[in-house]
Write a protein that holds these residues in place. Structure first.
Motif, PDB file in Angstrom:
ATOM      1  N   ASP A  78       0.786  -1.154  -0.037  1.00  0.00           N
ATOM      2  CA  ASP A  78      -0.262  -0.013  -0.074  1.00  0.00           C
ATOM      3  C   ASP A  78       0.971   1.317  -0.036  1.00  0.00           C
ATOM      4  O   ASP A  78       0.510   2.104   0.630  1.00  0.00           O
ATOM      5  N   VAL A  79       1.982   1.437  -0.760  1.00  0.00           N
ATOM      6  CA  VAL A  79       2.813   2.272  -0.822  1.00  0.00           C
ATOM      7  C   VAL A  79       2.436   3.098  -2.103  1.00  0.00           C
ATOM      8  O   VAL A  79       2.529   2.469  -3.233  1.00  0.00           O
ATOM      9  N   VAL A  80       2.403   4.631  -1.739  1.00  0.00           N
ATOM     10  CA  VAL A  80       2.236   5.562  -3.193  1.00  0.00           C
ATOM     11  C   VAL A  80       2.984   6.671  -2.573  1.00  0.00           C
ATOM     12  O   VAL A  80       2.621   7.280  -1.868  1.00  0.00           O
ATOM     13  N   ALA A  81       4.253   6.740  -3.187  1.00  0.00           N
ATOM     14  CA  ALA A  81       4.970   7.941  -2.917  1.00  0.00           C
ATOM     15  C   ALA A  81       5.616   8.698  -4.201  1.00  0.00           C
ATOM     16  O   ALA A  81       5.970   7.714  -5.159  1.00  0.00           O
ATOM     17  N   PRO A  82       5.649   9.917  -4.076  1.00  0.00           N
ATOM     18  CA  PRO A  82       6.206  10.467  -5.172  1.00  0.00           C
ATOM     19  C   PRO A  82       7.822  10.350  -5.427  1.00  0.00           C
ATOM     20  O   PRO A  82       8.351  10.299  -4.177  1.00  0.00           O
TER      21      PRO A  82
ATOM     22  N   VAL B 279      14.618  15.892  -0.052  1.00  0.00           N
ATOM     23  CA  VAL B 279      13.797  14.879  -0.769  1.00  0.00           C
ATOM     24  C   VAL B 279      13.128  13.719   0.400  1.00  0.00           C
ATOM     25  O   VAL B 279      12.179  13.683   0.812  1.00  0.00           O
ATOM     26  N   LEU B 280      14.232  13.149   1.056  1.00  0.00           N
ATOM     27  CA  LEU B 280      13.820  11.817   1.779  1.00  0.00           C
ATOM     28  C   LEU B 280      13.306  12.366   3.119  1.00  0.00           C
ATOM     29  O   LEU B 280      12.052  11.760   3.358  1.00  0.00           O
ATOM     30  N   ASP B 281      13.638  13.361   3.618  1.00  0.00           N
ATOM     31  CA  ASP B 281      12.568  13.569   5.050  1.00  0.00           C
ATOM     32  C   ASP B 281      11.474  14.335   4.487  1.00  0.00           C
ATOM     33  O   ASP B 281      10.747  14.435   5.645  1.00  0.00           O
ATOM     34  N   LYS B 282      11.005  14.470   3.373  1.00  0.00           N
ATOM     35  CA  LYS B 282       9.721  15.177   3.276  1.00  0.00           C
ATOM     36  C   LYS B 282       8.670  13.853   2.716  1.00  0.00           C
ATOM     37  O   LYS B 282       7.734  14.107   2.169  1.00  0.00           O
ATOM     38  N   GLY B 283       9.384  12.503   2.912  1.00  0.00           N
ATOM     39  CA  GLY B 283       8.512  11.242   2.505  1.00  0.00           C
ATOM     40  C   GLY B 283       8.539  10.987   1.307  1.00  0.00           C
ATOM     41  O   GLY B 283       7.623  10.031   0.754  1.00  0.00           O
TER      42      GLY B 283
ATOM     43  N   GLY C  27      14.845   5.248  -0.009  1.00  0.00           N
ATOM     44  CA  GLY C  27      13.944   5.969   0.895  1.00  0.00           C
ATOM     45  C   GLY C  27      14.054   5.385   2.262  1.00  0.00           C
ATOM     46  O   GLY C  27      14.887   4.573   2.632  1.00  0.00           O
ATOM     47  N   HIS C  28      13.363   6.188   2.951  1.00  0.00           N
ATOM     48  CA  HIS C  28      13.358   5.774   4.759  1.00  0.00           C
ATOM     49  C   HIS C  28      12.876   4.756   5.017  1.00  0.00           C
ATOM     50  O   HIS C  28      11.755   4.367   4.446  1.00  0.00           O
ATOM     51  N   ARG C  29      13.392   3.806   5.754  1.00  0.00           N
ATOM     52  CA  ARG C  29      12.851   2.757   6.348  1.00  0.00           C
ATOM     53  C   ARG C  29      11.986   3.001   7.636  1.00  0.00           C
ATOM     54  O   ARG C  29      10.702   2.419   7.938  1.00  0.00           O
ATOM     55  N   ASN C  30      12.545   4.059   8.298  1.00  0.00           N
ATOM     56  CA  ASN C  30      11.789   4.671   9.547  1.00  0.00           C
ATOM     57  C   ASN C  30      11.870   6.034   9.601  1.00  0.00           C
ATOM     58  O   ASN C  30      12.758   6.669   9.385  1.00  0.00           O
TER      59      ASN C  30
ATOM     60  N   GLU D 111       8.535   6.942   6.088  1.00  0.00           N
ATOM     61  CA  GLU D 111       9.082   5.604   6.061  1.00  0.00           C
ATOM     62  C   GLU D 111       8.277   4.695   5.032  1.00  0.00           C
ATOM     63  O   GLU D 111       7.960   3.813   5.053  1.00  0.00           O
ATOM     64  N   PRO D 112       8.420   5.158   3.569  1.00  0.00           N
ATOM     65  CA  PRO D 112       7.881   4.550   2.708  1.00  0.00           C
ATOM     66  C   PRO D 112       8.617   3.209   2.166  1.00  0.00           C
ATOM     67  O   PRO D 112       7.660   2.242   1.620  1.00  0.00           O
ATOM     68  N   PHE D 113       9.741   2.727   2.849  1.00  0.00           N
ATOM     69  CA  PHE D 113      10.336   1.586   2.453  1.00  0.00           C
ATOM     70  C   PHE D 113      10.485   0.753   3.726  1.00  0.00           C
ATOM     71  O   PHE D 113      11.318  -0.309   3.699  1.00  0.00           O
ATOM     72  N   ARG D 114       9.577   0.764   4.526  1.00  0.00           N
ATOM     73  CA  ARG D 114       9.965   0.275   5.959  1.00  0.00           C
ATOM     74  C   ARG D 114       9.450  -1.286   5.732  1.00  0.00           C
ATOM     75  O   ARG D 114      10.254  -2.193   6.617  1.00  0.00           O
TER      76      ARG D 114
END
Length: 391
Positions: free
Chosen positions: A245-249, A259-263, A289-292, A296-299
């Motif tokens: 259920d990931v939808v990220a720009p 970039v990364l800290d903005k989700g 992408g961030h995991r946490n 966290e789109p790649f968690r």
């Protein structure tokens, strides 16, 4: 001087010898109140029936005694008081006080029992009974004696100063208080920081990422064209991972703040880590992408299985990849995972690949987790969404 008592009287003058067969204080009695050996009809004062006082008669001495003689050194003879058996026995003050206290306690207990018992006759009758027994302050109350505090002698100046110094906390107490306040402050600050990192940063990142994706879709719907080369931080595509259920720009560059800290997900497109674009005929499309925290789109990309869909949506096309392999742990310096033919992926020939990178273990950045995929479909937007986004 003790009064004479009847049992110590005899038929002789005080100090003289008594008649033969009798001794002082030991005269035998006949009938109550009558001396043995006396003339009939002569009684001592105080003798008689119980509860009655005997008539007073003049003592008639026997022969040899002078009727007018007085007892030596005692003056006139004193009549002894007759015992009044019909009067209450004398009691001491302590016994009277105790009995009065018992009566008072019994009266109070009766009053309390009357107050506690419900008065018959309904609410009005109970209220009258309460007022009659002194409830609500209307009845007689037994005043309680105030306990007076013992008066204290006034302190001197020296004693007052000593007492004031004794009340002041010592250096150890002050130091312990300061250390305790520092620990409390540090704990509160850490709690606020953890709350920001784990909760508020995600809230803000989701808001910013959602706003960026919405703007991209609006621009595409209005027909606004973007150049093929994007500025750092500029969004140009949308990543879909249906299983998670990931939808990220997707934005250009991997800058943490821009970039990364903005989700958003960052594209390796700068310097020596520059990778291909999805539209390129061959190459490796690398994303980070961030995991946490921070969206966290790649968690949960570690949950992907071979065959799971990874879709990249652009202004003109849908690029559909299928997950093929995973590298659970590797060093952050292992940049070979972004090569056109990434090492460790199992690919042996050039192709159109995708690489997802994130930190591992969770809440750390010590190692990297790598996921690879291979493009299986390129679908124009004019043909609608691919099956991976519909099902």
């Amino acid at each position: 001087m003790t009064a004479l008592r009847p049992e110590r009287e005899s038929g002789a003058t005080y100090g003289d010898a008594a008649e033969q067969g009798s001794s002082y204080g030991q005269q035998p009695y006949g009938d109550f109140g009558v001396w043995q050996g006396q003339e009939p009809g002569v009684q001592w004062q105080g003798a008689g029936e119980y509860g009655q006082q005997a008539p007073q008669q003049t003592y008639e001495p026997q022969q040899g005694y002078d009727a007018t003689a007085v007892l030596p050194s005692y003056g006139e003879p004193r009549p002894a008081p007759a015992p009044a058996y019909d009067e209450p026995l004398p009691v001491d003050d302590e016994t009277v006080a105790l009995r009065a206290t018992d009566i008072e306690e019994a009266r109070r207990a009766a009053n309390r029992a009357a107050e506690a018992a419900p008065a018959p006759g309904g609410r009005a009758a109970r209220r009258k009974a309460a007022r009659r027994h002194g409830r609500r302050g209307s009845g007689p109350q037994t005043p309680e004696k105030a306990v007076e505090a013992p008066a204290q002698a006034p302190r001197s100046r020296v004693e007052a100063r000593r007492a004031a110094r004794a009340q002041k906390p010592g250096a150890a107490v002050v130091a312990s208080r300061v250390v305790g306040e520092l620990f409390i402050t540090t704990g509160v600050m850490m709690l606020l920081f953890v709350t920001y990192q784990l909760w508020w940063s995600n809230v803000r990142a989701h808001q910013e990422a959602g706003s960026a994706a919405q703007h991209l879709q609006q621009d595409w719907a209005s027909g606004k064209r973007e150049p093929g080369v994007f500025a750092p931080g500029q969004g140009f595509a949308i990543l879909h991972i249906p299983k998670l259920d990931v939808v990220a720009p997707i934005a250009e560059g991997t800058s943490k703040t821009k970039v990364l800290d903005k989700g958003m997900v960052g594209h390796y497109g700068e310097g020596s880590l520059k990778t291909a674009m999805p539209s390129d005929k061959t190459g490796n499309f690398g994303l980070a992408g961030h995991r946490n925290t921070h969206g966290e789109p790649f968690r949960y990309i570690n949950r992907l299985q071979p065959g799971d869909a990874i879709v990249v949506e652009t202004q003109d096309e849908y690029y559909v990849y299928k997950m093929t392999s995973m590298l659970p742990v590797t060093s952050p310096a292992n940049t070979s995972v972004l090569d056109p033919i990434p090492k460790g992926s199992g690919f042996t020939a050039p192709g159109r690949y995708i690489t997802l990178t994130t930190c591992t273990p969770e809440f750390t950045s010590k190692y990297r987790l790598i996921v690879w995929g291979k493009m299986v479909e390129e679908r124009p937007r004019s043909k609608g969404k691919p099956d991976a986004l519909i099902s």
